[in-house]
Design an enzyme around this catalytic site. Structure first.
Site, PDB file in Angstrom:
ATOM      1  N   LYS A  37      -2.343  -5.327  -8.194  1.00  0.00           N
ATOM      2  CA  LYS A  37      -1.071  -5.112  -7.499  1.00  0.00           C
ATOM      3  C   LYS A  37      -0.143  -6.299  -7.723  1.00  0.00           C
ATOM      4  O   LYS A  37      -0.507  -7.440  -7.440  1.00  0.00           O
ATOM      5  CB  LYS A  37      -1.308  -4.909  -5.998  1.00  0.00           C
ATOM      6  CG  LYS A  37      -0.021  -4.567  -5.238  1.00  0.00           C
ATOM      7  CD  LYS A  37      -0.301  -4.230  -3.786  1.00  0.00           C
ATOM      8  CE  LYS A  37      -0.332  -5.428  -2.871  1.00  0.00           C
ATOM      9  NZ  LYS A  37       0.960  -6.097  -2.689  1.00  0.00           N
ATOM     10  N   ASP A  64       4.351  -3.092  -6.635  1.00  0.00           N
ATOM     11  CA  ASP A  64       4.609  -2.922  -5.199  1.00  0.00           C
ATOM     12  C   ASP A  64       5.959  -3.546  -4.839  1.00  0.00           C
ATOM     13  O   ASP A  64       6.019  -4.621  -4.258  1.00  0.00           O
ATOM     14  CB  ASP A  64       3.450  -3.595  -4.437  1.00  0.00           C
ATOM     15  CG  ASP A  64       3.607  -3.545  -2.934  1.00  0.00           C
ATOM     16  OD1 ASP A  64       4.339  -2.669  -2.432  1.00  0.00           O
ATOM     17  OD2 ASP A  64       2.987  -4.391  -2.251  1.00  0.00           O
ATOM     18  N   LYS A  66       8.496  -1.622  -3.303  1.00  0.00           N
ATOM     19  CA  LYS A  66       9.008  -0.925  -2.109  1.00  0.00           C
ATOM     20  C   LYS A  66      10.517  -0.683  -2.178  1.00  0.00           C
ATOM     21  O   LYS A  66      11.281  -1.152  -1.336  1.00  0.00           O
ATOM     22  CB  LYS A  66       8.682  -1.719  -0.839  1.00  0.00           C
ATOM     23  CG  LYS A  66       7.198  -1.973  -0.612  1.00  0.00           C
ATOM     24  CD  LYS A  66       6.966  -2.679   0.714  1.00  0.00           C
ATOM     25  CE  LYS A  66       5.508  -2.970   0.974  1.00  0.00           C
ATOM     26  NZ  LYS A  66       4.964  -4.076   0.139  1.00  0.00           N
ATOM     27  N   ASP A  69      16.964   2.204  -1.192  1.00  0.00           N
ATOM     28  CA  ASP A  69      18.391   2.072  -1.502  1.00  0.00           C
ATOM     29  C   ASP A  69      18.971   3.483  -1.602  1.00  0.00           C
ATOM     30  O   ASP A  69      18.270   4.459  -1.308  1.00  0.00           O
ATOM     31  CB  ASP A  69      18.543   1.300  -2.836  1.00  0.00           C
ATOM     32  CG  ASP A  69      19.828   0.486  -2.884  1.00  0.00           C
ATOM     33  OD1 ASP A  69      20.886   1.051  -2.527  1.00  0.00           O
ATOM     34  OD2 ASP A  69      19.789  -0.691  -3.296  1.00  0.00           O
ATOM     35  N   THR A 127       2.876  -2.330   8.425  1.00  0.00           N
ATOM     36  CA  THR A 127       1.876  -2.673   9.447  1.00  0.00           C
ATOM     37  C   THR A 127       2.307  -3.866  10.283  1.00  0.00           C
ATOM     38  O   THR A 127       1.710  -4.156  11.307  1.00  0.00           O
ATOM     39  CB  THR A 127       0.501  -2.946   8.804  1.00  0.00           C
ATOM     40  OG1 THR A 127       0.696  -3.849   7.718  1.00  0.00           O
ATOM     41  CG2 THR A 127      -0.151  -1.682   8.300  1.00  0.00           C
ATOM     42  N   ARG A 220      -6.513 -11.831  -0.429  1.00  0.00           N
ATOM     43  CA  ARG A 220      -7.131 -13.136  -0.159  1.00  0.00           C
ATOM     44  C   ARG A 220      -8.657 -13.189  -0.178  1.00  0.00           C
ATOM     45  O   ARG A 220      -9.209 -14.195  -0.631  1.00  0.00           O
ATOM     46  CB  ARG A 220      -6.544 -13.713   1.137  1.00  0.00           C
ATOM     47  CG  ARG A 220      -5.112 -14.178   0.927  1.00  0.00           C
ATOM     48  CD  ARG A 220      -4.357 -14.332   2.211  1.00  0.00           C
ATOM     49  NE  ARG A 220      -4.101 -13.032   2.832  1.00  0.00           N
ATOM     50  CZ  ARG A 220      -3.363 -12.861   3.919  1.00  0.00           C
ATOM     51  NH1 ARG A 220      -2.832 -13.908   4.531  1.00  0.00           N
ATOM     52  NH2 ARG A 220      -3.169 -11.662   4.407  1.00  0.00           N
TER      53      ARG A 220
HETATM   54  O1  C5P Z   1      -4.684 -10.877   1.228  1.00  0.00           O
HETATM   55  P1  C5P Z   1      -4.719  -9.487   1.765  1.00  0.00           P
HETATM   56  O2  C5P Z   1      -5.977  -8.733   1.428  1.00  0.00           O
HETATM   57  O3  C5P Z   1      -4.363  -9.417   3.223  1.00  0.00           O
HETATM   58  O4  C5P Z   1      -3.556  -8.772   0.942  1.00  0.00           O
HETATM   59  C1  C5P Z   1      -3.089  -7.511   1.253  1.00  0.00           C
HETATM   60  C2  C5P Z   1      -1.968  -7.169   0.333  1.00  0.00           C
HETATM   61  O5  C5P Z   1      -1.397  -5.941   0.754  1.00  0.00           O
HETATM   62  C3  C5P Z   1      -0.819  -8.163   0.325  1.00  0.00           C
HETATM   63  O6  C5P Z   1      -0.236  -8.144  -0.981  1.00  0.00           O
HETATM   64  C4  C5P Z   1       0.148  -7.599   1.334  1.00  0.00           C
HETATM   65  O7  C5P Z   1       1.492  -7.943   1.066  1.00  0.00           O
HETATM   66  C5  C5P Z   1      -0.049  -6.105   1.116  1.00  0.00           C
HETATM   67  N1  C5P Z   1       0.306  -5.293   2.249  1.00  0.00           N
HETATM   68  C6  C5P Z   1      -0.231  -5.456   3.512  1.00  0.00           C
HETATM   69  N2  C5P Z   1       0.142  -4.636   4.538  1.00  0.00           N
HETATM   70  C7  C5P Z   1       1.016  -3.661   4.329  1.00  0.00           C
HETATM   71  C8  C5P Z   1       1.564  -3.478   3.069  1.00  0.00           C
HETATM   72  C9  C5P Z   1       1.183  -4.320   2.033  1.00  0.00           C
HETATM   73  O8  C5P Z   1      -1.055  -6.319   3.709  1.00  0.00           O
HETATM   74  N3  C5P Z   1       1.327  -2.860   5.296  1.00  0.00           N
END
Ligand code: C5P
Length: 245
Positions: A37, A64, A66, A69, A127, A220
């Site tokens: 991603k 990603d 998003k 517009d 979220t 992460r």
């Molecule tokens: O590090 P982690 O596993 O939390 O990463 C989750 C990824 O998903 C990040 O790139 C974050 O921006 C993305 N994301 C999220 N929640 C959302 C939409 C996207 O954590 N609702």
């Protein structure tokens, strides 16, 4: 939505700030993760060239960005996204039916000339939003209802799926059926480690797939691991052991 093997479901969030770091990470999870991603920070730093490099290396790239517009602008952005070779792209479902229809049409048109049909999905409710914040924006209905409404709108507009929290996947799966792609971030616990970082409502990898996720996005727990390849492999092992195909 069925995928040919459990690893296909794992999308690794390349949440790093340089093309070199992104390529290094992509190399580490090659053959294990089903996709990579690229989010707005990395894209703003490294641009479409990086996406093309990742695609050329054989990776499926979820771009990603998003988009949100006016329909004409989103259609042009989607066209540009498809031409990078991205496999999955997304728009905000709250941009409305006309905007999503324009996105779906632009993707189909671009696919006709590139030969690559991307998966276009909608973002339901971020979220990071709670019901009070939603109300501030003028949305009076309860958050879960708003998520389902947007998912149904996305499906009716011709999108192939949505991004949603793992706690919303079961309801979306029920309403939108087995072929609708549900992509869920917020994956923690079990093989994805115990450190939640800033994710509030989390679910383990196998549990998320069991409740209906087609794809899980993990950042992460993999990027921050001392051995990212082993961390990604442990997540795929968990999916495999739980018989998720
Ligand atoms: O590090 P982690 O596993 O939390 O990463 C989750 C990824 O998903 C990040 O790139 C974050 O921006 C993305 N994301 C999220 N929640 C959302 C939409 C996207 O954590 N609702």
């Amino acid at each position: 939505m069925s995928t040919s093997n459990p690893g296909d479901r794992l999308l690794v969030a390349l949440d790093v700030d340089t093309a070199e770091r992104a390529i290094a990470l992509a190399d580490q999870v090659r053959g294990i993760a089903g996709g990579l991603k690229v989010g707005s920070r990395l894209f703003t730093m490294a641009g479409p060239d990086l996406v093309r490099r990742l695609v050329d290396s054989g990776a499926r790239v979820f771009l990603d960005l998003k988009f949100h517009d006016i329909p004409n602008t989103v259609a042009q952005a989607v066209d540009a996204a498809v031409r990078t070779g991205a496999w999955m792209i997304n728009v905000h479902a709250s941009g409305g039916s006309a905007m999503m229809q324009a996105a779906a049409r632009a993707a189909a048109d671009a696919a006709a000339s590139t030969g690559r049909q991307p998966v276009v999905i909608g973002v339901t409710v971020l979220t990071s939003m709670d019901e009070a914040m939603l109300k501030q924006t003028g949305v009076a209905r309860p958050l879960p209802e708003q998520v389902l409404t947007l998912a149904q709108m996305a499906q009716a507009a011709g999108l192939q799926g949505v991004v949603a929290s793992p706690h919303e996947t079961a309801a979306i799966r029920r309403v939108c059926g087995p072929d609708f792609a549900i992509v869920t971030p917020g994956i923690r616990g079990a093989s994805a480690g115990q450190d939640k970082n800033d994710q509030a409502r989390t679910m383990g990898p196998a549990e998320a797939v069991k409740t209906g996720a087609s794809y899980i996005v993990v950042g992460r727990p993999i990027i921050g691991a001392s051995n990212p390849r082993a961390a990604a492999a442990a997540i795929v092992d968990e999916l495999t052991l739980n018989g998720e195909q």
